[in-house]
Write a protein that holds these residues in place. Structure first.
Motif, PDB file in Angstrom:
ATOM      1  N   ALA A 222       9.924  11.317  60.762  1.00 53.76           N
ATOM      2  CA  ALA A 222       9.513  12.730  60.040  1.00 53.76           C
ATOM      3  C   ALA A 222      10.670  13.465  60.344  1.00 53.76           C
ATOM      4  O   ALA A 222      11.491  13.230  61.331  1.00 53.76           O
ATOM      5  CB  ALA A 222       8.292  13.606  60.823  1.00 53.76           C
ATOM      6  N   GLY A 223      10.908  14.435  59.671  1.00 50.69           N
ATOM      7  CA  GLY A 223      12.127  15.424  59.805  1.00 50.69           C
ATOM      8  C   GLY A 223      13.041  15.617  58.519  1.00 50.69           C
ATOM      9  O   GLY A 223      13.771  16.816  58.649  1.00 50.69           O
ATOM     10  N   LEU A 224      12.691  15.041  57.389  1.00 52.17           N
ATOM     11  CA  LEU A 224      13.281  15.355  55.932  1.00 52.17           C
ATOM     12  C   LEU A 224      12.665  16.913  55.592  1.00 52.17           C
ATOM     13  O   LEU A 224      11.590  16.904  55.644  1.00 52.17           O
ATOM     14  CB  LEU A 224      13.214  14.307  55.508  1.00 52.17           C
ATOM     15  N   PHE A 225      13.613  17.430  54.944  1.00 50.99           N
ATOM     16  CA  PHE A 225      13.151  18.550  54.289  1.00 50.99           C
ATOM     17  C   PHE A 225      13.823  18.304  52.582  1.00 50.99           C
ATOM     18  O   PHE A 225      14.813  17.830  52.525  1.00 50.99           O
ATOM     19  CB  PHE A 225      13.772  19.851  54.724  1.00 50.99           C
ATOM     20  N   SER A 226      13.050  18.774  51.727  1.00 52.30           N
ATOM     21  CA  SER A 226      13.345  18.294  50.355  1.00 52.30           C
ATOM     22  C   SER A 226      12.672  19.139  49.338  1.00 52.30           C
ATOM     23  O   SER A 226      11.832  20.226  49.718  1.00 52.30           O
ATOM     24  CB  SER A 226      13.293  16.988  49.981  1.00 52.30           C
ATOM     25  N   THR A 227      13.115  18.982  48.148  1.00 55.27           N
ATOM     26  CA  THR A 227      12.373  19.651  46.923  1.00 55.27           C
ATOM     27  C   THR A 227      11.423  18.758  46.109  1.00 55.27           C
ATOM     28  O   THR A 227      11.934  17.283  46.011  1.00 55.27           O
ATOM     29  CB  THR A 227      13.415  20.450  46.013  1.00 55.27           C
TER      30      THR A 227
END
Length: 347
Positions: A222-227
């Protein structure tokens, strides 16, 4: 898209989640939309359309699985490589990369009493001291621990942190320019509000998962940020056989590796991904052989059905302002059925 929007708007109206962005993807089209609120606390803010989300365990497939399998594609690693040969502190000599990818390594699911742990060094000390809790390859135990270790393999093999490797080998090639581990904070939809010894205040731009939080957001699980647009590009590249992995490796993502029915229903894992099961994230009308997907604790899910040329991703901050308020999970199956009904109607 109107049917999807009205269905999700009903979920917002019933306070199942604050809001959501979603994308419907085919080989030729990528359509996005959104409903609801960016945040409910401390003030109520409606979504503007450019929000970035903490995608939680979608990190496992978008970043970690892809980066590991790229190493295999490039003959720098094999699925049978022993983890101990890369991470010398790991104490179980027979654990393989494949076992970690399919959640069948024998490792436990989680780090116990994580909210009492104080540092990234302590997290890894606990993980490296863990015993196996079942015979490897005899069942599936979904394990954040296994993917944390895969994240460490990525750091070692690429010679850079996971965020830099993902940027170089996945996000830049696919045009995923709003994806990363260090998001633009103003655009982030906040997750949980904390007031305890672990952390205080509203999490915004900082990862929600406690283990990843302690690992400074640079973790394999976990740790990813996205659209939704960026993840839509990721999905579309797979539908079009233009992914960052070889076609052979991309096709292998869809092949079952292990099935476990000990929970009362069949769980089938592929390399990194999950196959749809009854009443799951892709509804009941997806093609089992040609569909893979994944979910995320913050209220996210995605699936890819190559036979029917459909991809879908939904991102939400359903754990905002408290994880106990998250009621989005029960909507996934019905949402999947709506998507397939729309395809039939279009034909």
């Amino acid at each position: 898209m109107d049917r999807i929007k009205s269905f999700l708007q009903k979920g917002v109206d019933e306070a199942r989640f604050p809001g959501a962005h979603y994308a419907l993807i085919t080989k030729d089209n990528l359509i996005t939309d959104f409903v609801g609120y960016k945040q409910l606390y401390p003030t109520k803010e409606v979504l503007s359309g450019d929000e970035i989300y903490d995608v939680a365990s979608l990190t496992k497939v978008i970043s970690t699985t892809t980066l590991i399998l790229k190493l295999v594609d490039d003959n720098l690693l094999s699925l049978d490589t022993r983890l101990q040969s890369i991470l010398g502190r790991y104490k179980h000599p027979h654990t393989t990369i494949k076992e970690l990818l399919i959640h069948a390594s024998g490792l436990p699911a989680d780090v116990p009493k994580i909210r009492t742990v104080k540092s990234k060094e302590a997290v890894m000390d606990i993980i490296f001291s863990m015993d196996l809790i079942y015979e490897p390859n005899t069942k599936v135990v979904y394990s954040d621990v296994g993917f944390i270790l895969l994240g460490k393999v990525i750091e070692k093999m690429y010679g850079m942190p996971i965020d830099e490797a993902a940027q170089k080998y996945i996000f830049n090639p696919l045009g995923m320019f709003d994806s990363g581990y260090r998001p633009e904070v103003d655009r982030v939809a906040p997750t949980e509000d904390h007031d305890d010894d672990f952390s205080k205040g509203l999490l915004k731009g900082k990862v929600h998962d406690e283990k990843s939080y302690l690992l400074e957001g640079l973790a394999g699980h976990a740790g990813l940020f996205s659209t939704v647009y960026d993840i839509g590009l990721f999905i579309q590249s797979i539908l079009n056989d233009k992914f960052v992995l070889s076609k052979d490796m991309t096709d292998r993502l869809f092949l079952p590796q292990i099935t476990d029915d000990s929970l009362g229903y069949k769980v089938t894992r592929t390399l990194g991904y999950l196959k749809p099961y009854e009443d799951s994230f892709a509804g009941s009308k997806s093609d089992f052989d040609n569909t893979i997907g994944h979910t995320g604790f913050t209220g996210c899910h995605m699936f890819i059905d190559k036979k029917n040329d459909i991809g879908f991703v939904l991102l939400s901050n359903a754990v905002h302002p408290k994880r106990s308020l998250n009621r989005i999970i029960g909507l996934r199956n019905e949402l999947g059925n709506i998507i397939y009904e729309m395809k039939v109607e279009k034909k």
